[in-house]
Design a protein around this motif. Structure first.
Motif, PDB file in Angstrom:
ATOM      1  N   PHE A 276     -50.389-101.548  -8.195  1.00 26.09           N
ATOM      2  CA  PHE A 276     -51.213-101.869  -7.028  1.00 26.09           C
ATOM      3  C   PHE A 276     -51.452-103.376  -6.927  1.00 26.09           C
ATOM      4  O   PHE A 276     -51.559-103.921  -5.833  1.00 26.09           O
ATOM      5  CB  PHE A 276     -52.544-101.121  -7.088  1.00 26.09           C
ATOM      6  CG  PHE A 276     -52.457 -99.689  -6.645  1.00 26.09           C
ATOM      7  CD1 PHE A 276     -51.835 -99.341  -5.451  1.00 26.09           C
ATOM      8  CD2 PHE A 276     -52.995 -98.660  -7.415  1.00 26.09           C
ATOM      9  CE1 PHE A 276     -51.748 -98.017  -5.031  1.00 26.09           C
ATOM     10  CE2 PHE A 276     -52.917 -97.336  -7.009  1.00 26.09           C
ATOM     11  CZ  PHE A 276     -52.290 -97.013  -5.818  1.00 26.09           C
ATOM     12  N   PHE A 277     -51.547-104.051  -8.078  1.00 30.25           N
ATOM     13  CA  PHE A 277     -51.698-105.499  -8.062  1.00 30.25           C
ATOM     14  C   PHE A 277     -50.441-106.157  -7.494  1.00 30.25           C
ATOM     15  O   PHE A 277     -50.524-107.080  -6.665  1.00 30.25           O
ATOM     16  CB  PHE A 277     -51.975-106.013  -9.479  1.00 30.25           C
ATOM     17  CG  PHE A 277     -52.203-107.499  -9.543  1.00 30.25           C
ATOM     18  CD1 PHE A 277     -53.426-108.039  -9.185  1.00 30.25           C
ATOM     19  CD2 PHE A 277     -51.191-108.356  -9.958  1.00 30.25           C
ATOM     20  CE1 PHE A 277     -53.638-109.406  -9.227  1.00 30.25           C
ATOM     21  CE2 PHE A 277     -51.389-109.722 -10.012  1.00 30.25           C
ATOM     22  CZ  PHE A 277     -52.619-110.251  -9.644  1.00 30.25           C
TER      23      PHE A 277
ATOM     24  N   PHE B  37     -54.156 -95.182 -15.370  1.00 24.18           N
ATOM     25  CA  PHE B  37     -54.949 -96.255 -14.759  1.00 24.18           C
ATOM     26  C   PHE B  37     -54.263 -97.613 -14.932  1.00 24.18           C
ATOM     27  O   PHE B  37     -54.135 -98.375 -13.971  1.00 24.18           O
ATOM     28  CB  PHE B  37     -56.351 -96.300 -15.372  1.00 24.18           C
ATOM     29  CG  PHE B  37     -57.178 -97.451 -14.888  1.00 24.18           C
ATOM     30  CD1 PHE B  37     -57.849 -97.378 -13.676  1.00 24.18           C
ATOM     31  CD2 PHE B  37     -57.280 -98.619 -15.634  1.00 24.18           C
ATOM     32  CE1 PHE B  37     -58.611 -98.452 -13.216  1.00 24.18           C
ATOM     33  CE2 PHE B  37     -58.033 -99.693 -15.184  1.00 24.18           C
ATOM     34  CZ  PHE B  37     -58.702 -99.607 -13.971  1.00 24.18           C
ATOM     35  N   VAL B  38     -53.826 -97.930 -16.138  1.00 27.91           N
ATOM     36  CA  VAL B  38     -53.239 -99.251 -16.392  1.00 27.91           C
ATOM     37  C   VAL B  38     -51.921 -99.425 -15.633  1.00 27.91           C
ATOM     38  O   VAL B  38     -51.685-100.467 -15.007  1.00 27.91           O
ATOM     39  CB  VAL B  38     -53.019 -99.467 -17.908  1.00 27.91           C
ATOM     40  CG1 VAL B  38     -52.247-100.760 -18.154  1.00 27.91           C
ATOM     41  CG2 VAL B  38     -54.357 -99.522 -18.632  1.00 27.91           C
TER      42      VAL B  38
ATOM     43  N   GLY C   6     -63.066-107.966  -7.628  1.00 26.59           N
ATOM     44  CA  GLY C   6     -62.351-107.309  -8.710  1.00 26.59           C
ATOM     45  C   GLY C   6     -62.884-105.930  -9.040  1.00 26.59           C
ATOM     46  O   GLY C   6     -62.117-105.006  -9.329  1.00 26.59           O
ATOM     47  N   VAL C   7     -64.204-105.764  -8.987  1.00 27.86           N
ATOM     48  CA  VAL C   7     -64.805-104.472  -9.307  1.00 27.86           C
ATOM     49  C   VAL C   7     -64.376-103.416  -8.289  1.00 27.86           C
ATOM     50  O   VAL C   7     -64.086-102.271  -8.649  1.00 27.86           O
ATOM     51  CB  VAL C   7     -66.344-104.584  -9.344  1.00 27.86           C
ATOM     52  CG1 VAL C   7     -66.979-103.210  -9.490  1.00 27.86           C
ATOM     53  CG2 VAL C   7     -66.782-105.495 -10.489  1.00 27.86           C
TER      54      VAL C   7
ATOM     55  N   ASN D  66     -61.039 -98.689  -6.844  1.00 33.46           N
ATOM     56  CA  ASN D  66     -60.029 -98.035  -6.022  1.00 33.46           C
ATOM     57  C   ASN D  66     -58.851 -97.551  -6.863  1.00 33.46           C
ATOM     58  O   ASN D  66     -58.316 -96.469  -6.637  1.00 33.46           O
ATOM     59  CB  ASN D  66     -59.545 -98.991  -4.935  1.00 33.46           C
ATOM     60  CG  ASN D  66     -60.597 -99.226  -3.855  1.00 33.46           C
ATOM     61  OD1 ASN D  66     -61.574 -98.479  -3.769  1.00 33.46           O
ATOM     62  ND2 ASN D  66     -60.410-100.255  -3.062  1.00 33.46           N
ATOM     63  N   VAL D  67     -58.458 -98.363  -7.842  1.00 34.65           N
ATOM     64  CA  VAL D  67     -57.373 -97.937  -8.732  1.00 34.65           C
ATOM     65  C   VAL D  67     -57.783 -96.686  -9.506  1.00 34.65           C
ATOM     66  O   VAL D  67     -57.004 -95.739  -9.643  1.00 34.65           O
ATOM     67  CB  VAL D  67     -56.992 -99.059  -9.716  1.00 34.65           C
ATOM     68  CG1 VAL D  67     -55.972 -98.542 -10.738  1.00 34.65           C
ATOM     69  CG2 VAL D  67     -56.415-100.259  -8.977  1.00 34.65           C
TER      70      VAL D  67
END
Length: 213
Positions: free
Chosen positions: A74-75, A67-68, A11-12, A17-18
């Motif tokens: 991306f998810f 970012f959000v 996850g980190v 990357n995001v």
């Protein structure tokens, strides 16, 4: 792109990357926005309070929003790469992204504007004023008339990989892809979906602004 965004990665690493992609997307459109307003660029070059307010706005408003929104897209992109996820029509990911993108862009701006009124005294320190300007501001963001336009177009970095991946895999969208010559169908539909996302946000913001008025 799959190597950078995978459900199986830590996850980190995914978050990192995001963040990197968000910064890379934000920087050029931000520079372009500043350069298109010569008086604004000269005011920033002089430093002082104007530069401080500008940087604070980007860090506390722009980067979190970009970012959000990028994280969600991306998810969803990572989900389209899972073999288990390919049993359903991937067109659903397009619809999810469009809806979530509009809601997040509006909702995050509203939340951050209210916090800015509380923490920094923006909008005269009034929460009501902060909320009242969200919709009119975002209604003009697609036209690059304010800095929210920078944030809007910086979120497109995450949309394109998702849209291309989802369109390629979607059985229901295959006839539409076939309407375009050779291998251009996927790219054209992805760009049209990007345009739809921008238009959808603009129309929703215009509607909210009209209801407020």
């Amino acid at each position: 792109m799959e190597r950078y965004f995978s459900i199986e990665m830590p996850g980190v690493l995914f978050l990192r990357n995001v963040l990197l992609f968000s910064l890379a997307a934000l920087a050029p459109v931000l520079v372009l926005y500043v350069l298109l307003a010569p008086s604004f660029a000269s005011a920033l070059a002089a430093g002082g309070p104007a530069l401080g307010r500008f940087l604070r706005q980007v860090v506390t408003n722009g980067l979190p929003v970009v970012f959000v929104v990028n994280y969600v897209s991306f998810f969803l992109y990572a989900l389209t790469q899972r073999p288990a996820g390919r049993h359903r029509d991937s067109a659903v990911f397009l619809l999810l992204d469009l809806a979530i993108r509009v809601v997040l862009f509006l909702g995050l701006h509203a939340l951050i504007y209210v916090f800015s009124a509380d923490w920094f005294g923006s909008f005269g320190g009034s929460r009501a004023t902060a909320l009242s300007v969200v919709a009119p501001t975002l209604a003009r963001s697609a036209f690059y008339e304010n800095i929210s336009g920078v944030y809007l177009y910086a979120t497109m970095v995450s949309a394109l990989p998702l849209y291309v991946s989802a369109i390629k895999q979607s059985p229901s969208l295959r006839p539409l892809v076939g309407l375009f010559p050779q291998k251009s169908g996927v790219a054209v539909l992805a760009l049209l979906t990007l345009l739809l996302a921008v238009v959808s946000l603009t129309l929703v913001a215009e509607l909210i602004a009209h209801l407020q008025g």
